[in-house]
Design a protein around this motif. Structure first.
Motif, PDB file in Angstrom:
ATOM      1  N   LEU A   1     -36.227  93.707 -30.195  1.00 51.62           N
ATOM      2  CA  LEU A   1     -34.861  94.100 -29.874  1.00 51.62           C
ATOM      3  C   LEU A   1     -34.595  94.163 -28.369  1.00 51.62           C
ATOM      4  O   LEU A   1     -35.451  94.576 -27.586  1.00 51.62           O
ATOM      5  CB  LEU A   1     -34.577  95.473 -30.485  1.00 51.62           C
ATOM      6  N   CYS A   2     -33.385  93.810 -28.016  1.00 48.97           N
ATOM      7  CA  CYS A   2     -32.882  93.960 -26.654  1.00 48.97           C
ATOM      8  C   CYS A   2     -32.827  95.450 -26.340  1.00 48.97           C
ATOM      9  O   CYS A   2     -32.280  96.224 -27.129  1.00 48.97           O
ATOM     10  CB  CYS A   2     -31.493  93.332 -26.556  1.00 48.97           C
ATOM     11  N   THR A   3     -33.369  95.835 -25.204  1.00 48.00           N
ATOM     12  CA  THR A   3     -33.393  97.249 -24.837  1.00 48.00           C
ATOM     13  C   THR A   3     -31.994  97.793 -24.570  1.00 48.00           C
ATOM     14  O   THR A   3     -31.763  98.983 -24.686  1.00 48.00           O
ATOM     15  CB  THR A   3     -34.273  97.483 -23.593  1.00 48.00           C
ATOM     16  N   MET A   4     -31.066  96.923 -24.274  1.00 47.60           N
ATOM     17  CA  MET A   4     -29.706  97.353 -23.958  1.00 47.60           C
ATOM     18  C   MET A   4     -28.808  97.438 -25.199  1.00 47.60           C
ATOM     19  O   MET A   4     -27.970  98.328 -25.293  1.00 47.60           O
ATOM     20  CB  MET A   4     -29.106  96.380 -22.951  1.00 47.60           C
ATOM     21  N   CYS A   5     -29.021  96.527 -26.141  1.00 46.53           N
ATOM     22  CA  CYS A   5     -28.079  96.387 -27.254  1.00 46.53           C
ATOM     23  C   CYS A   5     -28.656  96.749 -28.620  1.00 46.53           C
ATOM     24  O   CYS A   5     -27.912  96.825 -29.588  1.00 46.53           O
ATOM     25  CB  CYS A   5     -27.585  94.946 -27.327  1.00 46.53           C
TER      26      CYS A   5
ATOM     27  N   THR B   1     -30.267  94.848 -30.532  1.00 46.37           N
ATOM     28  CA  THR B   1     -30.074  93.657 -31.354  1.00 46.37           C
ATOM     29  C   THR B   1     -31.237  92.723 -31.059  1.00 46.37           C
ATOM     30  O   THR B   1     -31.789  92.759 -29.966  1.00 46.37           O
ATOM     31  CB  THR B   1     -28.759  92.944 -30.951  1.00 46.37           C
ATOM     32  N   ILE B   2     -31.600  91.877 -32.013  1.00 46.59           N
ATOM     33  CA  ILE B   2     -32.705  90.946 -31.768  1.00 46.59           C
ATOM     34  C   ILE B   2     -32.398  90.127 -30.520  1.00 46.59           C
ATOM     35  O   ILE B   2     -31.326  89.535 -30.395  1.00 46.59           O
ATOM     36  CB  ILE B   2     -32.970  90.048 -32.983  1.00 46.59           C
ATOM     37  N   GLU B   3     -33.365  90.132 -29.592  1.00 43.57           N
ATOM     38  CA  GLU B   3     -33.194  89.448 -28.313  1.00 43.57           C
ATOM     39  C   GLU B   3     -33.578  87.976 -28.474  1.00 43.57           C
ATOM     40  O   GLU B   3     -34.678  87.558 -28.183  1.00 43.57           O
ATOM     41  CB  GLU B   3     -34.078  90.117 -27.245  1.00 43.57           C
ATOM     42  N   ASP B   4     -32.623  87.194 -28.975  1.00 43.96           N
ATOM     43  CA  ASP B   4     -32.846  85.765 -29.140  1.00 43.96           C
ATOM     44  C   ASP B   4     -31.963  84.985 -28.176  1.00 43.96           C
ATOM     45  O   ASP B   4     -31.275  85.560 -27.335  1.00 43.96           O
ATOM     46  CB  ASP B   4     -32.612  85.341 -30.591  1.00 43.96           C
ATOM     47  N   GLU B   5     -31.988  83.671 -28.298  1.00 42.61           N
ATOM     48  CA  GLU B   5     -31.251  82.809 -27.382  1.00 42.61           C
ATOM     49  C   GLU B   5     -29.745  83.085 -27.435  1.00 42.61           C
ATOM     50  O   GLU B   5     -29.094  83.189 -26.394  1.00 42.61           O
ATOM     51  CB  GLU B   5     -31.518  81.332 -27.719  1.00 42.61           C
ATOM     52  N   PHE B   6     -29.212  83.184 -28.637  1.00 39.32           N
ATOM     53  CA  PHE B   6     -27.780  83.434 -28.800  1.00 39.32           C
ATOM     54  C   PHE B   6     -27.386  84.765 -28.162  1.00 39.32           C
ATOM     55  O   PHE B   6     -26.403  84.844 -27.433  1.00 39.32           O
ATOM     56  CB  PHE B   6     -27.401  83.417 -30.289  1.00 39.32           C
ATOM     57  N   HIS B   7     -28.166  85.791 -28.437  1.00 39.33           N
ATOM     58  CA  HIS B   7     -27.844  87.110 -27.896  1.00 39.33           C
ATOM     59  C   HIS B   7     -27.842  87.098 -26.368  1.00 39.33           C
ATOM     60  O   HIS B   7     -26.899  87.566 -25.731  1.00 39.33           O
ATOM     61  CB  HIS B   7     -28.814  88.171 -28.413  1.00 39.33           C
ATOM     62  N   CYS B   8     -28.910  86.558 -25.776  1.00 34.62           N
ATOM     63  CA  CYS B   8     -29.021  86.576 -24.309  1.00 34.62           C
ATOM     64  C   CYS B   8     -27.964  85.709 -23.631  1.00 34.62           C
ATOM     65  O   CYS B   8     -27.353  86.131 -22.653  1.00 34.62           O
ATOM     66  CB  CYS B   8     -30.420  86.135 -23.880  1.00 34.62           C
ATOM     67  N   LEU B   9     -27.739  84.522 -24.144  1.00 31.98           N
ATOM     68  CA  LEU B   9     -26.817  83.599 -23.480  1.00 31.98           C
ATOM     69  C   LEU B   9     -25.343  83.882 -23.789  1.00 31.98           C
ATOM     70  O   LEU B   9     -24.478  83.586 -22.960  1.00 31.98           O
ATOM     71  CB  LEU B   9     -27.142  82.155 -23.856  1.00 31.98           C
ATOM     72  N   ILE B  10     -25.051  84.456 -24.941  1.00 30.35           N
ATOM     73  CA  ILE B  10     -23.662  84.591 -25.363  1.00 30.35           C
ATOM     74  C   ILE B  10     -23.180  86.037 -25.472  1.00 30.35           C
ATOM     75  O   ILE B  10     -22.054  86.341 -25.098  1.00 30.35           O
ATOM     76  CB  ILE B  10     -23.435  83.882 -26.734  1.00 30.35           C
ATOM     77  N   GLU B  11     -24.000  86.945 -25.962  1.00 32.82           N
ATOM     78  CA  GLU B  11     -23.525  88.286 -26.304  1.00 32.82           C
ATOM     79  C   GLU B  11     -23.892  89.403 -25.336  1.00 32.82           C
ATOM     80  O   GLU B  11     -23.080  90.285 -25.079  1.00 32.82           O
ATOM     81  CB  GLU B  11     -24.096  88.702 -27.673  1.00 32.82           C
ATOM     82  N   CYS B  12     -25.103  89.440 -24.848  1.00 37.80           N
ATOM     83  CA  CYS B  12     -25.621  90.608 -24.127  1.00 37.80           C
ATOM     84  C   CYS B  12     -24.809  90.916 -22.864  1.00 37.80           C
ATOM     85  O   CYS B  12     -24.633  90.051 -22.001  1.00 37.80           O
ATOM     86  CB  CYS B  12     -27.079  90.410 -23.754  1.00 37.80           C
ATOM     87  N   PRO B  13     -24.328  92.151 -22.737  1.00 41.20           N
ATOM     88  CA  PRO B  13     -23.545  92.520 -21.559  1.00 41.20           C
ATOM     89  C   PRO B  13     -24.355  92.501 -20.257  1.00 41.20           C
ATOM     90  O   PRO B  13     -23.774  92.423 -19.177  1.00 41.20           O
ATOM     91  CB  PRO B  13     -23.052  93.941 -21.872  1.00 41.20           C
TER      92      PRO B  13
END
Length: 135
Positions: free
Chosen positions: A59-63, A65-77
């Motif tokens: 999981l992303c420490t900030m969100c 949510t699973i820290e995958d490519e989509f999350h990092c490039l598109i979603e993570c603040p």
């Protein structure tokens, strides 16, 4: 193996990919790392070494949510600044995995440059964050 989560959707047929002709080698390498899951996002890093992390726990420490490519490039603040000027309108308005895969598969030179810049900036910031966390 990572079961090629992203690659199986991006590379459907055998053939040369236009991003391999990109002039900027840093962007070309960044896109290659993204497509092959050869990056440091926790979804991949979590399966390395002795202390393997269960997929559901990568999981992303900030969100949280699973820290995958989509999350990092598109979603993570955390990477909001890196995204500026790099995303097509559809991914800004209605982000979806379907549109993300289309973006990663793009062949348009301008879009490839934007994707390369995005991958380069996010991966660099992520790598720098990891170095700070490991200290």
């Amino acid at each position: 193996t990572s079961s090629l989560r992203l690659y199986q959707h991006v590379k459907i047929d055998f053939g040369f990919e236009s991003y391999l002709c990109m002039y900027n080698s840093s962007f070309r390498v960044s896109i290659t790392r993204l497509r092959l899951s050869s990056h440091l996002f926790l979804v991949e890093r979590g399966r390395w070494g002795r202390k393997r992390i269960e997929y559901k726990d990568r999981l992303c420490t900030m969100c949280n949510t699973i820290e995958d490519e989509f999350h990092c490039l598109i979603e993570c603040p955390y990477y909001i600044k890196e995204r500026k000027g790099c995303l097509p309108e559809i991914l800004k308005r209605r982000p979806s995995m379907f549109e993300f895969v289309k973006y990663v598969k793009c062949e348009n030179e301008e879009e490839l440059d934007m994707l390369g810049l995005l991958c380069f900036k996010v991966m660099k910031k992520h790598r720098d964050k990891q170095v700070l966390m490991d200290v």
